[in-house]
Design a protein around this motif. Structure first.
Motif, PDB file in Angstrom:
ATOM      1  N   GLY A   1       2.654  11.229   1.048  1.00  0.00           N
ATOM      2  CA  GLY A   1       1.194  11.610   1.123  1.00  0.00           C
ATOM      3  C   GLY A   1       0.730  12.845   0.395  1.00  0.00           C
ATOM      4  O   GLY A   1      -0.206  13.343   0.633  1.00  0.00           O
TER       5      GLY A   1
ATOM      6  N   LYS B   1      -4.646  17.795  -2.047  1.00  0.00           N
ATOM      7  CA  LYS B   1      -4.690  16.475  -1.532  1.00  0.00           C
ATOM      8  C   LYS B   1      -5.186  16.296  -0.207  1.00  0.00           C
ATOM      9  O   LYS B   1      -6.127  15.653   0.143  1.00  0.00           O
ATOM     10  CB  LYS B   1      -3.446  15.767  -1.604  1.00  0.00           C
TER      11      LYS B   1
ATOM     12  N   ARG C   1       0.477   3.164  -9.657  1.00  0.00           N
ATOM     13  CA  ARG C   1      -0.121   4.619  -9.199  1.00  0.00           C
ATOM     14  C   ARG C   1       0.669   5.440 -10.342  1.00  0.00           C
ATOM     15  O   ARG C   1       0.815   6.643 -10.219  1.00  0.00           O
ATOM     16  CB  ARG C   1       0.406   4.868  -7.793  1.00  0.00           C
TER      17      ARG C   1
ATOM     18  N   ASP D   1      -1.817  10.893  -4.648  1.00  0.00           N
ATOM     19  CA  ASP D   1      -1.805   9.478  -4.861  1.00  0.00           C
ATOM     20  C   ASP D   1      -1.644   8.825  -5.781  1.00  0.00           C
ATOM     21  O   ASP D   1      -1.460   7.327  -5.834  1.00  0.00           O
ATOM     22  CB  ASP D   1      -3.576   9.018  -4.595  1.00  0.00           C
TER      23      ASP D   1
ATOM     24  N   LEU E   1       4.659  10.290  -3.434  1.00  0.00           N
ATOM     25  CA  LEU E   1       3.510   9.500  -2.792  1.00  0.00           C
ATOM     26  C   LEU E   1       3.748   9.035  -1.631  1.00  0.00           C
ATOM     27  O   LEU E   1       2.789   8.828  -0.926  1.00  0.00           O
ATOM     28  CB  LEU E   1       3.208   8.286  -3.743  1.00  0.00           C
TER      29      LEU E   1
ATOM     30  N   THR F   1       5.201   2.089  -3.021  1.00  0.00           N
ATOM     31  CA  THR F   1       4.176   3.118  -2.963  1.00  0.00           C
ATOM     32  C   THR F   1       3.935   3.207  -4.482  1.00  0.00           C
ATOM     33  O   THR F   1       2.559   3.074  -4.809  1.00  0.00           O
ATOM     34  CB  THR F   1       4.301   4.439  -2.417  1.00  0.00           C
TER      35      THR F   1
ATOM     36  N   ILE G   1      -4.052   0.863  -6.692  1.00  0.00           N
ATOM     37  CA  ILE G   1      -5.119   1.804  -6.114  1.00  0.00           C
ATOM     38  C   ILE G   1      -6.471   1.823  -6.786  1.00  0.00           C
ATOM     39  O   ILE G   1      -6.556   1.316  -7.962  1.00  0.00           O
ATOM     40  CB  ILE G   1      -4.570   3.225  -6.551  1.00  0.00           C
TER      41      ILE G   1
ATOM     42  N   VAL H   1     -11.514  10.657  -9.630  1.00  0.00           N
ATOM     43  CA  VAL H   1     -10.235  11.183  -9.152  1.00  0.00           C
ATOM     44  C   VAL H   1     -10.035  12.439  -9.730  1.00  0.00           C
ATOM     45  O   VAL H   1     -10.682  12.890 -10.709  1.00  0.00           O
ATOM     46  CB  VAL H   1      -9.149   9.884  -9.645  1.00  0.00           C
TER      47      VAL H   1
ATOM     48  N   PRO I   1      -8.923  10.191  -4.435  1.00  0.00           N
ATOM     49  CA  PRO I   1      -7.370  10.289  -5.111  1.00  0.00           C
ATOM     50  C   PRO I   1      -7.187  11.557  -5.773  1.00  0.00           C
ATOM     51  O   PRO I   1      -7.719  11.958  -6.731  1.00  0.00           O
ATOM     52  CB  PRO I   1      -7.175   8.821  -5.670  1.00  0.00           C
TER      53      PRO I   1
END
Length: 683
Positions: free
Chosen positions: A307, A281, A24, A310, A304, A9, A14, A249, A287
């Motif tokens: 969840g 979030k 990320r 991001d 990440l 992740t 992204i 973002v 994001p």
């Protein structure tokens, strides 16, 4: 078959608006002070380019003022004119050449500024700034909004990919959003919508001016951690309004600079404020970036993958190792030079008007200087005697440059005084530094000889080209009657676990080591038990410092609930001033506060007479006292352990002497690592 990536992740791309990042990770904004030096733009270009080369997905510069009222001080960075924009072009060009992307942070310091033209939402001074801000008139606020937009436009002219609008940490925009320092009655004060008008208008107008191609990030205060701060529903409402205004973002910040809760010091558990980022979030569609005390890829991946965010912002970890991402992607996180959150060479340097660097990586911020050091002309045989901070840095760097290095260490393991530091509760990150050096020694093929204390004759017979003496320090024994009494324990004996302390303890010496010993002694609390799991550690930290996860509480503050220690500890100092003045500027206040909460007593102006069965006999400002204690811990300074250097000179060899062997002081890993690295670069 190829193994799956270790951090899938974290290392996945992204999309942010019109841009796609390669992973990320975000190198978050931090003041560096490099802009104030000769060749400042060139230094910044080299600094950021090295982080982009190492794989950082997105970089944010330190803050640039959009008008003269916004400056942190009279020499702070500013972006007000086209000429200034053109001068900055080498920075984004260097980052883009390495495949990275970079934003310019637009920062108004408001009442934190140290200039004559200080302004704010209201004429309410900050408790950390003696200056009183002038309240901006309504028309002036609208003019300031236009200045933000103009600065963003200039950033695009300079070639940046966009901007970060700084609305966190108690700076100007954040000052408008809370009732703590906004008592206005116009359209920028009073109701929540009015208090949010300033940031919303800045983002909305910036998007209108720059169009879809610009990347706009807003830095949101997820937790103010001050009285009169915003409750969670106001934070979320602002995040949603910023999203609607056109931001791509949202980045998170935690705690105003005047907050009495530490947020980035070493005693803050990793990802301690994750809960606040996670609830934002869940409430927005763009994001979200999480920040603060995330320094290893394992923690970043966990956040990440769950969840809760991001992207992950890591500023100081990219100081410590510009190749953080590259090493994680290679499946070798053990080779990352991990940030230990000491703040000694980054924040503390900035607070004392020195350009930022890093304790574990002295090359940070000094890229041009190290680039100009000559390459080795021949492979040399080098002996490094001493496996503490100085010796390890020297051995690893010399081997990295192609030399054949043998490292001698008298103990059965490397680390030297670093092993004492990592025994102190809250300083567990020093484990990472010892781990890093051990991995690098193996990687670079250094011959490590543990449990060996070579004599001068042995070294001379081996015919090394250079001999480096890094044998460190030994504790100084003060002239106190009864120093051999069973009650007396040296700090090294205590921190190494070879000796134990009783319930009533006097600590002689109130330098950094004395405070570390006090922390070690007072950390054993009444409920005892085994070391807590990570989530329990975070919960204990929040409880102790008075931080609540309850969303309805303004500023997220509740009464602190420090644990009850099993010991009573008195810290003693010869000098008459208050103990703790030599502690780090950005971490010392938190350590002092925590120890006071746990019951630490301090005495200044002490002179010591004797130690006997009754305890410690002393005078405090001339008055006779007896401390009826079970243990007296001696932290009365150090002396250089340099007998080997003297012996070598006696047989006609001139060694290089570094670290504590060259100069005894507090356990100064900053100086030791810098000195060891620079010597190896000069060999």
């Amino acid at each position: 078959m190829n193994a799956p990536p270790a951090f899938p992740t974290l290392l996945s791309p992204i999309a942010l608006g019109a841009h796609t990042l390669r992973n990320r990770t975000l190198m978050g904004s931090m003041h560096t002070g490099l802009d104030n030096l000769d060749r400042g733009v060139e230094r910044l270009a080299a600094f950021y380019a090295e982080r982009a080369r190492g794989g950082a997905g997105l970089i944010v510069t330190g803050g640039f003022a959009m008008n003269l009222e916004a400056l942190l001080d009279d020499h702070g960075p500013q972006l007000i004119t086209p000429e200034q924009a053109d001068a900055l072009r080498p920075i984004p060009q260097a980052v883009h050449a390495e495949g990275g992307k970079i934003l310019l942070q637009v920062l108004h310091t408001g009442r934190y500024g140290k200039t004559a033209q200080l302004v704010g939402a209201s004429s309410i001074p900050s408790p950390i700034n003696r200056r009183v801000p002038r309240t901006l008139g309504t028309a002036e606020v609208w003019r300031t909004i236009e200045d933000f937009v103009n600065c963003a436009e200039l950033a695009m002219r300079a070639g940046f990919d966009g901007v970060e609008v700084m609305g966190s940490e108690g700076y100007f925009i954040n000052q408008f959003t809370t009732t703590r320092c906004n008592d206005r009655t116009d359209e920028f004060g009073g109701s929540m919508a009015n208090r949010h008008r300033l940031p919303v208008e800045i983002v909305r107008r910036t998007r209108e001016r720059l169009g879809a191609r610009a990347l706009i990030m807003y830095r949101l205060s997820a937790l103010d951690l001050v009285e009169g701060g915003a409750p969670a529903h106001e934070v979320i409402a602002l995040a949603q309004a910023i999203e609607a205004a056109g931001a791509d973002v949202i980045n998170t910040g935690f705690g105003w600079h005047e907050a009495k809760v530490p947020t980035i010091a070493y005693l803050v558990p990793r990802a301690a404020f994750r809960f606040a980022a996670a609830r934002i979030k869940r409430a927005i569609g763009i994001p979200l970036v999480i920040s603060n005390r995330i320094n290893v890829p394992e923690v970043a991946e966990d956040i990440l993958a769950a969840g809760d965010a991001d992207m992950v912002s890591m500023a100081r970890p990219f100081l410590a190792d510009p190749d953080f991402v590259r090493k994680a992607a290679a499946g070798r996180p053990d080779t990352i030079n991990t940030c230990i959150a000491c703040n000694q060479a980054c924040l503390d340097f900035i607070f004392t008007n020195r350009p930022a660097s890093c304790l574990v990586n002295p090359r940070a911020g000094r890229e041009l200087e190290f680039m100009q050091m000559p390459a080795p002309t021949a492979r040399r045989r080098i002996a490094v005697v001493g496996g503490g901070a100085a010796g390890l840095a020297c051995a690893v760097t010399a081997a990295e440059r192609g030399h054949q290095v043998t490292l001698y260490e008298a103990a059965p393991h490397i680390g030297g005084q670093l092993n004492l530091a990592r025994a102190v509760p809250g300083k567990e990150e020093f484990h990472e530094l010892v781990r890093y050096f051990g991995t690098r020694l193996d990687q670079e093929g250094v011959q490590v000889r543990l449990g060996q204390r070579p004599a001068a004759g042995e070294l001379a017979a081996a015919e090394f080209d250079r001999i480096v003496v890094a044998t460190g320090v030994r504790a100084r024994r003060p002239g106190i009657q009864g120093l051999d009494h069973p009650k007396v324990v040296g700090y090294a004996e205590l921190l190494s676990g070879r000796r134990q302390a009783g319930r009533r303890v006097a600590v002689i010496g109130a330098g950094g080591i004395g405070f570390d010993v006090a922390e070690y002694l007072l950390h054993e609390v009444a409920d005892g038990g085994s070391p807590p799991a990570a989530e329990d550690e975070v919960s204990a930290f929040l409880t102790e410092w008075g931080v609540t996860t309850a969303p309805e509480v303004p500023g997220a503050l509740q009464p602190p609930q420090p644990p009850r220690s099993l010991r009573s500890v008195t810290l003693l100092q010869r000098r008459p001033e208050k103990p703790g003045r030599t502690l780090g500027l950005s971490t010392g206040w938190a350590l002092r506060a925590r120890l006071e909460q746990r019951g630490l007593q301090t005495l200044s102006g002490c002179s010591y007479e004797r130690i006997d069965d009754a305890g410690l006999h002393l005078r405090v400002n001339g008055e006779a006292r007896l401390l009826e204690v079970d243990t007296v811990v001696i932290c009365a300074g150090q002396e250089s352990e340099n007998a080997l250097a003297v012996e070598l000179r006696g047989v006609g060899i001139q060694p290089d002497v570094i670290g504590g062997a060259e100069l005894a002081s507090e356990l100064d890993a900053l100086r030791a690592i810098d000195q060891g690295t620079r010597l190896a670069m000069a060999l």
